[in-house]
Scaffold this motif. Structure first.
Motif, PDB file in Angstrom:
ATOM      1  N   ASP A  12       0.948  -1.070  -0.030  1.00 20.47           N
ATOM      2  CA  ASP A  12      -0.055   0.013  -0.017  1.00 20.47           C
ATOM      3  C   ASP A  12       0.751   1.304   0.014  1.00 20.47           C
ATOM      4  O   ASP A  12       0.781   2.132  -0.580  1.00 20.47           O
ATOM      5  CB  ASP A  12      -1.107  -0.077   1.267  1.00 20.47           C
ATOM      6  N   GLU A  13       1.959   1.271   0.572  1.00 25.56           N
ATOM      7  CA  GLU A  13       2.786   2.376   0.728  1.00 25.56           C
ATOM      8  C   GLU A  13       3.446   2.660  -0.555  1.00 25.56           C
ATOM      9  O   GLU A  13       3.727   3.781  -0.916  1.00 25.56           O
ATOM     10  CB  GLU A  13       3.847   2.338   1.811  1.00 25.56           C
ATOM     11  N   PHE A  14       3.765   1.609  -1.142  1.00 29.83           N
ATOM     12  CA  PHE A  14       4.618   1.808  -2.489  1.00 29.83           C
ATOM     13  C   PHE A  14       3.695   2.324  -3.446  1.00 29.83           C
ATOM     14  O   PHE A  14       3.782   3.223  -4.468  1.00 29.83           O
ATOM     15  CB  PHE A  14       4.979   0.374  -2.701  1.00 29.83           C
ATOM     16  N   PHE A  15       2.636   1.518  -3.405  1.00 30.70           N
ATOM     17  CA  PHE A  15       1.318   2.095  -4.362  1.00 30.70           C
ATOM     18  C   PHE A  15       0.941   3.593  -4.424  1.00 30.70           C
ATOM     19  O   PHE A  15       1.024   4.373  -5.286  1.00 30.70           O
ATOM     20  CB  PHE A  15      -0.080   1.213  -4.394  1.00 30.70           C
ATOM     21  N   LYS A  16       0.847   4.079  -3.245  1.00 33.07           N
ATOM     22  CA  LYS A  16       0.532   5.406  -2.968  1.00 33.07           C
ATOM     23  C   LYS A  16       1.626   6.356  -3.458  1.00 33.07           C
ATOM     24  O   LYS A  16       1.303   7.165  -4.327  1.00 33.07           O
ATOM     25  CB  LYS A  16       0.222   5.628  -1.565  1.00 33.07           C
ATOM     26  N   ASN A  17       2.920   5.823  -2.876  1.00 34.92           N
ATOM     27  CA  ASN A  17       3.882   6.871  -3.619  1.00 34.92           C
ATOM     28  C   ASN A  17       4.450   6.661  -5.068  1.00 34.92           C
ATOM     29  O   ASN A  17       4.362   7.600  -5.616  1.00 34.92           O
ATOM     30  CB  ASN A  17       5.160   6.218  -2.896  1.00 34.92           C
ATOM     31  N   TYR A  18       3.995   5.549  -5.488  1.00 36.31           N
ATOM     32  CA  TYR A  18       4.075   5.232  -7.071  1.00 36.31           C
ATOM     33  C   TYR A  18       3.027   6.251  -7.867  1.00 36.31           C
ATOM     34  O   TYR A  18       3.380   6.808  -8.864  1.00 36.31           O
ATOM     35  CB  TYR A  18       3.923   3.756  -7.605  1.00 36.31           C
ATOM     36  N   ILE A  19       1.781   5.923  -7.400  1.00 32.43           N
ATOM     37  CA  ILE A  19       0.643   6.988  -8.034  1.00 32.43           C
ATOM     38  C   ILE A  19       0.802   8.212  -7.893  1.00 32.43           C
ATOM     39  O   ILE A  19       0.887   8.977  -9.001  1.00 32.43           O
ATOM     40  CB  ILE A  19      -0.684   6.709  -7.564  1.00 32.43           C
ATOM     41  N   THR A  20       1.540   8.890  -7.064  1.00 42.27           N
ATOM     42  CA  THR A  20       1.859  10.249  -6.605  1.00 42.27           C
ATOM     43  C   THR A  20       2.953  10.850  -7.750  1.00 42.27           C
ATOM     44  O   THR A  20       2.747  11.629  -8.441  1.00 42.27           O
ATOM     45  CB  THR A  20       2.286  10.609  -5.318  1.00 42.27           C
ATOM     46  N   GLU A  26       5.525  16.387 -14.673  1.00 44.89           N
ATOM     47  CA  GLU A  26       6.792  16.531 -15.233  1.00 44.89           C
ATOM     48  C   GLU A  26       7.312  15.174 -15.334  1.00 44.89           C
ATOM     49  O   GLU A  26       8.567  14.896 -15.780  1.00 44.89           O
ATOM     50  CB  GLU A  26       7.866  17.395 -14.633  1.00 44.89           C
ATOM     51  N   SER A  27       6.696  14.011 -15.108  1.00 43.42           N
ATOM     52  CA  SER A  27       7.139  12.677 -15.014  1.00 43.42           C
ATOM     53  C   SER A  27       7.449  12.213 -16.461  1.00 43.42           C
ATOM     54  O   SER A  27       6.889  12.468 -17.617  1.00 43.42           O
ATOM     55  CB  SER A  27       5.951  11.688 -14.748  1.00 43.42           C
ATOM     56  N   ILE A 179      18.442  -6.084  -9.843  1.00 42.26           N
ATOM     57  CA  ILE A 179      17.492  -5.626  -8.696  1.00 42.26           C
ATOM     58  C   ILE A 179      17.866  -4.034  -8.579  1.00 42.26           C
ATOM     59  O   ILE A 179      18.979  -3.526  -8.469  1.00 42.26           O
ATOM     60  CB  ILE A 179      18.190  -6.296  -7.317  1.00 42.26           C
ATOM     61  N   GLU A 180      16.900  -3.491  -8.789  1.00 36.20           N
ATOM     62  CA  GLU A 180      16.846  -1.972  -8.912  1.00 36.20           C
ATOM     63  C   GLU A 180      16.240  -1.389  -7.678  1.00 36.20           C
ATOM     64  O   GLU A 180      14.871  -1.617  -7.348  1.00 36.20           O
ATOM     65  CB  GLU A 180      16.076  -1.478  -9.930  1.00 36.20           C
ATOM     66  N   PRO A 181      16.648  -0.502  -6.968  1.00 38.82           N
ATOM     67  CA  PRO A 181      16.096   0.312  -5.899  1.00 38.82           C
ATOM     68  C   PRO A 181      15.226   1.273  -6.524  1.00 38.82           C
ATOM     69  O   PRO A 181      15.734   2.227  -7.209  1.00 38.82           O
ATOM     70  CB  PRO A 181      17.278   1.087  -4.953  1.00 38.82           C
ATOM     71  N   TRP A 182      13.978   1.229  -6.350  1.00 35.71           N
ATOM     72  CA  TRP A 182      12.960   1.999  -6.510  1.00 35.71           C
ATOM     73  C   TRP A 182      12.043   2.536  -5.585  1.00 35.71           C
ATOM     74  O   TRP A 182      11.294   1.562  -5.030  1.00 35.71           O
ATOM     75  CB  TRP A 182      12.386   1.389  -8.067  1.00 35.71           C
ATOM     76  N   ILE A 183      11.802   3.710  -5.433  1.00 36.68           N
ATOM     77  CA  ILE A 183      10.796   4.224  -4.437  1.00 36.68           C
ATOM     78  C   ILE A 183      10.957   3.529  -3.182  1.00 36.68           C
ATOM     79  O   ILE A 183       9.971   3.124  -2.303  1.00 36.68           O
ATOM     80  CB  ILE A 183       9.346   4.252  -4.948  1.00 36.68           C
TER      81      ILE A 183
END
Length: 244
Positions: A12-20, A26-27, A179-183
């Protein structure tokens, strides 16, 4: 913990941050990848569309407004499916909770199969490409984007900084897991060279009509410094293919 496929978006935390992050004006997805993808797609009026890894299906909603007669989105994340269902409410579009690998591709059914930045999450593409090819109608097209192989081979730089000014490209010709660090999470992606994508498409029976690397367009980027930074390295790789 390392997330595979769509599983990261069920956090849920990742999903919220991703949507934002994803919906920022400017994405790079919005100002670099999307305009080129729409150019490759062209007119969708009267077409049946399949979207693999559709995410929140905002792209599907846009295609429906442009005149496609049906839209099926395939998405493996429950959080994304809920968001996509909201975005497709009141339209002819549908979203299906399924992985791309297990989706039942009906033969000769779609005029257009699209996928935006999802296929690099899959370990095996050979079988999927053949299923996509089989699902297309005569003159049907398969148009997709993936993370550029230069990026999937520069995970050392990704681990060092989230806002990079230099990129270390290494291990380029060895395909496989990265393996990529992402959000603030670790996400599993699969690196392939441009040559490998091309050969897999040819082996599946596709004729490659166009290929793009997401050259930035200055009119789309407000900041000169950001434009100059984006001109240094490709973020996206896009193919436009026709069933042969």
């Amino acid at each position: 913990m390392e997330y595979r496929g769509a599983s990261a978006y069920n956090d849920d935390e990742f999903f919220k941050n991703y949507i934002t992050r994803r919906n920022r004006e400017e994405s790079p997805n919005n100002i670099i990848e999307k305009p080129i993808l729409l150019e490759l797609i062209g007119n969708v009026e009267g077409k049946k569309v399949l979207d693999l890894g559709c995410g929140d299906a905002k792209f599907g909603s846009e295609l429906l407004k442009k005149g496609c007669i049906s839209y099926d989105g395939v998405e493996g994340s429950e959080n994304m499916v809920r968001e996509a269902t909201k975005n497709l409410n009141g339209t002819e579009g549908q979203v299906h909770l399924a992985s791309m690998e297990t989706w039942n591709f009906e033969a000769d059914n779609y005029d257009l199969v699209v996928s935006r930045l999802a296929l690099h999450y899959l370990e095996e593409l050979k079988v999927l490409f053949k299923k996509v090819h089989k699902s297309l109608t005569d003159n049907g097209k398969f148009i997709f984007s993936v993370q550029h192989p230069v990026l999937t081979s520069s995970t050392k730089s990704a681990a060092a900084s989230s806002s990079k000014t230099d990129w270390i490209v290494d291990d380029y010709f060895n395909s496989g897991v990265r393996i990529e660090p992402w959000i603030d999470k670790k996400v599993v992606k699969y690196h392939r060279t441009i040559e490998e994508y091309y050969q897999l498409l040819k082996q599946a029976g596709f004729m490659i009509e166009d290929m793009r690397e997401g050259t930035p367009r200055p009119e789309k980027i407000k900041s000169e410094s950001e434009y100059n930074r984006r001109m240094r390295i490709p973020l996206f790789l896009m193919f436009s293919c026709k069933g042969d």
